[in-house]
Design a protein around this motif. Structure first.
Motif, PDB file in Angstrom:
ATOM      1  N   CYS A   1       0.835  -1.208   0.000  1.00 32.01           N
ATOM      2  CA  CYS A   1       0.000   0.000   0.000  1.00 32.01           C
ATOM      3  C   CYS A   1       0.869   1.256   0.000  1.00 32.01           C
ATOM      4  CB  CYS A   1      -0.910  -0.010   1.228  1.00 32.01           C
ATOM      5  SG  CYS A   1      -1.973   1.432   1.274  1.00 32.01           S
ATOM      6  N   VAL A   2       0.626   2.129  -0.987  1.00 29.29           N
ATOM      7  CA  VAL A   2       1.357   3.402  -1.022  1.00 29.29           C
ATOM      8  C   VAL A   2       0.415   4.585  -0.774  1.00 29.29           C
ATOM      9  CG1 VAL A   2       3.203   2.569  -2.534  1.00 29.29           C
ATOM     10  CG2 VAL A   2       1.149   3.567  -3.555  1.00 29.29           C
ATOM     11  N   ASP A   3      -0.907   4.297  -0.702  1.00 33.27           N
ATOM     12  CA  ASP A   3      -1.889   5.367  -0.472  1.00 33.27           C
ATOM     13  C   ASP A   3      -3.180   4.746   0.063  1.00 33.27           C
ATOM     14  OD1 ASP A   3      -3.618   7.470  -0.506  1.00 33.27           O
ATOM     15  OD2 ASP A   3      -3.588   7.770  -2.679  1.00 33.27           O
ATOM     16  N   PRO A   4      -3.372   4.767   1.398  1.00 29.97           N
ATOM     17  CA  PRO A   4      -4.551   4.097   1.983  1.00 29.97           C
ATOM     18  C   PRO A   4      -5.870   4.648   1.440  1.00 29.97           C
ATOM     19  CG  PRO A   4      -3.002   4.785   3.694  1.00 29.97           C
ATOM     20  CD  PRO A   4      -2.514   5.382   2.413  1.00 29.97           C
ATOM     21  N   ASP A   5      -5.878   5.896   0.941  1.00 28.29           N
ATOM     22  CA  ASP A   5      -7.110   6.484   0.397  1.00 28.29           C
ATOM     23  C   ASP A   5      -7.166   6.361  -1.123  1.00 28.29           C
ATOM     24  OD1 ASP A   5      -7.768   7.362   2.996  1.00 28.29           O
ATOM     25  OD2 ASP A   5      -6.452   9.106   2.749  1.00 28.29           O
ATOM     26  N   GLY A   6      -6.286   5.545  -1.686  1.00 29.69           N
ATOM     27  CA  GLY A   6      -6.172   5.496  -3.141  1.00 29.69           C
ATOM     28  C   GLY A   6      -7.215   4.623  -3.830  1.00 29.69           C
ATOM     29  N   THR A   7      -7.028   4.448  -5.130  1.00 29.88           N
ATOM     30  CA  THR A   7      -7.911   3.667  -5.992  1.00 29.88           C
ATOM     31  C   THR A   7      -7.908   2.198  -5.556  1.00 29.88           C
ATOM     32  OG1 THR A   7      -7.037   5.072  -7.738  1.00 29.88           O
ATOM     33  CG2 THR A   7      -8.395   3.216  -8.443  1.00 29.88           C
ATOM     34  N   VAL A   8      -9.053   1.518  -5.739  1.00 25.74           N
ATOM     35  CA  VAL A   8      -9.105   0.092  -5.390  1.00 25.74           C
ATOM     36  C   VAL A   8      -8.386  -0.712  -6.477  1.00 25.74           C
ATOM     37  CG1 VAL A   8     -10.609  -1.906  -4.994  1.00 25.74           C
ATOM     38  CG2 VAL A   8     -11.219   0.342  -4.051  1.00 25.74           C
ATOM     39  N   CYS A   9      -7.521  -1.601  -6.036  1.00 29.39           N
ATOM     40  CA  CYS A   9      -6.672  -2.420  -6.921  1.00 29.39           C
ATOM     41  C   CYS A   9      -7.438  -3.669  -7.370  1.00 29.39           C
ATOM     42  CB  CYS A   9      -5.432  -2.798  -6.113  1.00 29.39           C
ATOM     43  SG  CYS A   9      -4.313  -3.954  -6.911  1.00 29.39           S
ATOM     44  N   GLY A  10      -6.940  -4.337  -8.395  1.00 28.37           N
ATOM     45  CA  GLY A  10      -7.521  -5.599  -8.864  1.00 28.37           C
ATOM     46  C   GLY A  10      -7.595  -6.648  -7.764  1.00 28.37           C
ATOM     47  N   CYS A  11      -6.719  -6.546  -6.770  1.00 27.79           N
ATOM     48  CA  CYS A  11      -6.685  -7.527  -5.680  1.00 27.79           C
ATOM     49  C   CYS A  11      -7.758  -7.248  -4.643  1.00 27.79           C
ATOM     50  CB  CYS A  11      -5.305  -7.539  -5.022  1.00 27.79           C
ATOM     51  SG  CYS A  11      -5.004  -6.104  -3.955  1.00 27.79           S
ATOM     52  N   GLY A  12      -8.413  -6.080  -4.708  1.00 23.17           N
ATOM     53  CA  GLY A  12      -9.486  -5.748  -3.762  1.00 23.17           C
ATOM     54  C   GLY A  12      -9.066  -4.744  -2.700  1.00 23.17           C
ATOM     55  N   ALA A  13      -7.772  -4.525  -2.539  1.00 24.16           N
ATOM     56  CA  ALA A  13      -7.308  -3.564  -1.527  1.00 24.16           C
ATOM     57  C   ALA A  13      -7.176  -2.167  -2.153  1.00 24.16           C
ATOM     58  CB  ALA A  13      -5.961  -4.018  -0.972  1.00 24.16           C
ATOM     59  N   ALA A  14      -7.088  -1.143  -1.303  1.00 26.59           N
ATOM     60  CA  ALA A  14      -6.996   0.231  -1.809  1.00 26.59           C
ATOM     61  C   ALA A  14      -5.555   0.716  -1.841  1.00 26.59           C
ATOM     62  CB  ALA A  14      -7.827   1.163  -0.934  1.00 26.59           C
ATOM     63  N   GLY A  15      -5.195   1.431  -2.917  1.00 29.91           N
ATOM     64  CA  GLY A  15      -3.930   2.161  -2.975  1.00 29.91           C
ATOM     65  C   GLY A  15      -2.674   1.330  -3.100  1.00 29.91           C
ATOM     66  N   CYS A  16      -2.774   0.129  -3.722  1.00 31.94           N
ATOM     67  CA  CYS A  16      -1.565  -0.670  -3.964  1.00 31.94           C
ATOM     68  C   CYS A  16      -0.640   0.083  -4.924  1.00 31.94           C
ATOM     69  CB  CYS A  16      -1.922  -2.005  -4.624  1.00 31.94           C
ATOM     70  SG  CYS A  16      -2.865  -3.099  -3.559  1.00 31.94           S
ATOM     71  N   LEU A  17       0.667  -0.224  -4.852  1.00 34.17           N
ATOM     72  CA  LEU A  17       1.655   0.415  -5.734  1.00 34.17           C
ATOM     73  C   LEU A  17       1.218   0.374  -7.194  1.00 34.17           C
ATOM     74  CD1 LEU A  17       4.466   1.648  -6.319  1.00 34.17           C
ATOM     75  CD2 LEU A  17       5.369  -0.688  -6.373  1.00 34.17           C
ATOM     76  N   GLU A  18       0.657  -0.773  -7.636  1.00 42.25           N
ATOM     77  CA  GLU A  18       0.343  -0.847  -9.072  1.00 42.25           C
ATOM     78  C   GLU A  18      -0.843   0.028  -9.489  1.00 42.25           C
ATOM     79  OE1 GLU A  18       0.485  -5.134  -9.465  1.00 42.25           O
ATOM     80  OE2 GLU A  18      -1.637  -5.173  -9.968  1.00 42.25           O
ATOM     81  N   THR A  19      -1.661   0.493  -8.519  1.00 44.23           N
ATOM     82  CA  THR A  19      -2.735   1.423  -8.890  1.00 44.23           C
ATOM     83  C   THR A  19      -2.162   2.808  -9.222  1.00 44.23           C
ATOM     84  OG1 THR A  19      -3.181   2.233  -6.632  1.00 44.23           O
ATOM     85  CG2 THR A  19      -4.367   0.252  -7.340  1.00 44.23           C
ATOM     86  N   VAL A  20      -0.890   3.036  -8.865  1.00 45.96           N
ATOM     87  CA  VAL A  20      -0.240   4.318  -9.175  1.00 45.96           C
ATOM     88  C   VAL A  20       0.808   4.144 -10.278  1.00 45.96           C
ATOM     89  CG1 VAL A  20       1.148   6.210  -8.252  1.00 45.96           C
ATOM     90  CG2 VAL A  20      -0.521   5.082  -6.779  1.00 45.96           C
ATOM     91  N   ALA A  21       1.665   3.105 -10.133  1.00 46.87           N
ATOM     92  CA  ALA A  21       2.826   2.985 -11.023  1.00 46.87           C
ATOM     93  C   ALA A  21       2.632   1.959 -12.136  1.00 46.87           C
ATOM     94  CB  ALA A  21       4.067   2.630 -10.202  1.00 46.87           C
ATOM     95  N   GLY A  22       1.498   1.215 -12.131  1.00 51.72           N
ATOM     96  CA  GLY A  22       1.190   0.303 -13.229  1.00 51.72           C
ATOM     97  C   GLY A  22       1.040   1.103 -14.524  1.00 51.72           C
ATOM     98  N   LEU A  23       1.219   0.443 -15.660  1.00 49.93           N
ATOM     99  CA  LEU A  23       1.274   1.157 -16.935  1.00 49.93           C
ATOM    100  C   LEU A  23       0.012   1.987 -17.217  1.00 49.93           C
ATOM    101  CD1 LEU A  23       2.802   1.747 -19.539  1.00 49.93           C
ATOM    102  CD2 LEU A  23       1.800  -0.318 -20.533  1.00 49.93           C
TER     103      LEU A  23
END
Ligand SMILES: [Zn+2]
Length: 399
Positions: free
Chosen positions: A253-275
């Motif tokens: 998690c890099v942002d607890p208030d971030g976008t929901v990731c494919g895995c179901g959690a919010a603010g994973c690194l790939e929701t920001v740095a994924g392509l």
């Protein structure tokens, strides 16, 4: 016979000592190919020259090792360099990803001697259809094998979690494959042989190609695709974790208030740095147009790179504090962005990693990495020979 006595004291049989020593000697030839003699190996492994010489002779007769031209010799006997023999043992490295399938044929020297790839949307295929396509690709690449050569095995690289024993894909969400167990022996109708087949995580496989360029090194490998993949090498061994599921850096998690990731959690690194996330933030369609925008000084593109540097800094910084590894190798779109990513990412890491101000962190950007997963899968499949060369050498000695 000190070696034999030592072996008996540790409860090993002579055959198992020989098998282990063959693997050690072959490993030395692999790591120092073309630049190592019998005497060098004896020195490094603490064995007698006569023991090493016998083992090397067996490896030569078993067609795994070859001798080069003798060099030197002003004093004493000239040294004969040893190298891995090419053209005798091969492995198949396969890859299924969302938009492509690949088959490579890798020689024991580690060289890729044939490759076949098709671009297609694999998410529309059933597992059986996908395996059918792979068989066709594999057969085409196997045609490059000389007569009499042997196949060590095949490894299929997949983007997902794979069981440690390599027999089951636990979860490959992007492919929609869950709980799939491919056949342990794969009948590709090649010279009547069935080929042992295993599965492995694709990033682990890519990391093996990076490791081949820097044998024995320690590093964190981070690669940017739609998701963010990672692998850790410690002194040349990949860390796999208790179940083989380690290094999921993309889901830190890099942002607890971030976008929901494919895995179901919010603010994973790939929701920001994924392509896709990066291109959306930069307002660009692909990596090439993003690079162009960065070169043109586009403010939105630069802000997007700054944002991924911060996110990568949080996740990579946490990993480095935990692992005590000081080299980070970045590939995929992250590798392509080195020119703009290096400075802000270095700044983040020096702030976050406790020892970084004193020891420093080495960032390496790998610009081009085509088909690395399939090539690495081939290298991994050759591991069967490297771990137990006796099984490959002895049938030859008995002939
Ligand atoms: Zn996630």
């Amino acid at each position: 016979m000190a070696e034999a006595k030592r072996a008996m004291a540790t409860g090993m049989t002579q055959a198992s000592v020989r098998a282990r020593n063959l693997a050690l000697v072959l490993g030395e030839v692999m790591d120092n190919g073309g630049n190592v003699s019998r005497a060098d190996i004896a020195g490094r492994l603490g064995m007698t020259r006569s023991t090493v010489s016998r083992l090397v002779d067996d490896l030569i007769l078993g067609e795994l090792v070859d001798e080069g031209e003798a060099v030197g010799g002003a004093r004493g006997r000239p040294a004969v360099p040893l190298r891995i023999r090419s053209g005798t043992v091969f492995a198949l490295g396969l890859e299924v990803n969302v938009e492509r399938m690949v088959s490579t044929l890798v020689d024991l020297t580690g060289e890729t001697v044939a490759r076949e790839a098709i671009e297609l949307n694999t998410t529309e295929l059933t597992v059986e259809e996908a395996m059918g396509h792979l068989s066709e690709l594999a057969l085409k690449t196997l045609e490059a094998m000389p007569d009499g050569a042997r196949v060590a095995g095949a490894i299929l690289a997949v983007p997902g979690l794979v069981d440690r024993d390599g027999h089951r894909i636990v979860r490959a969400p992007n492919l929609g494959w869950e709980g799939f167990e491919p056949p342990s022996f794969w009948d590709v109708s090649f010279r009547g042989e069935e080929i042992p087949l295993f599965v492995r995580n694709d990033i682990d496989c890519s990391a093996l190609t990076v490791l081949r360029e820097a044998p024995g090194s320690s590093f964190l490998y981070v690669t940017g695709e739609v998701g963010i993949g990672a692998a850790v090498s410690m002194d040349g061994s990949l860390l796999s974790g208790r179940h083989g599921w380690a290094s999921e850096l993309g889901h830190i998690c890099v942002d607890p208030d971030g976008t929901v990731c494919g895995c179901g959690a919010a603010g994973c690194l790939e929701t920001v740095a994924g392509l896709h996330a990066l291109l959306d933030a930069a307002g660009q369609d692909d990596v090439e147009s993003l690079v162009q925008a960065l070169e043109d000084g586009d403010a939105k593109a630069h802000a997007a790179v700054q944002r991924i540097a911060e996110a990568l800094g949080i996740a990579i910084g946490a990993a480095l504090n935990l692992l005590d590894v000081s080299t980070v190798r970045l590939g995929g779109h992250l590798g392509r962005l080195g020119e703009w990513l290096r400075e802000p990412l270095e700044k983040e890491l020096v702030t976050r990693v406790l020892w970084a101000p004193h020891f420093g962190i080495k960032l390496e950007f790998i610009e081009r990495a085509p088909l690395r997963a399939a090539m690495g899968a081939g290298l991994a499949a050759l591991g069967r020979v490297m771990r137990d060369p006796a099984a490959w050498v002895d049938p030859h000695l008995e002939r």
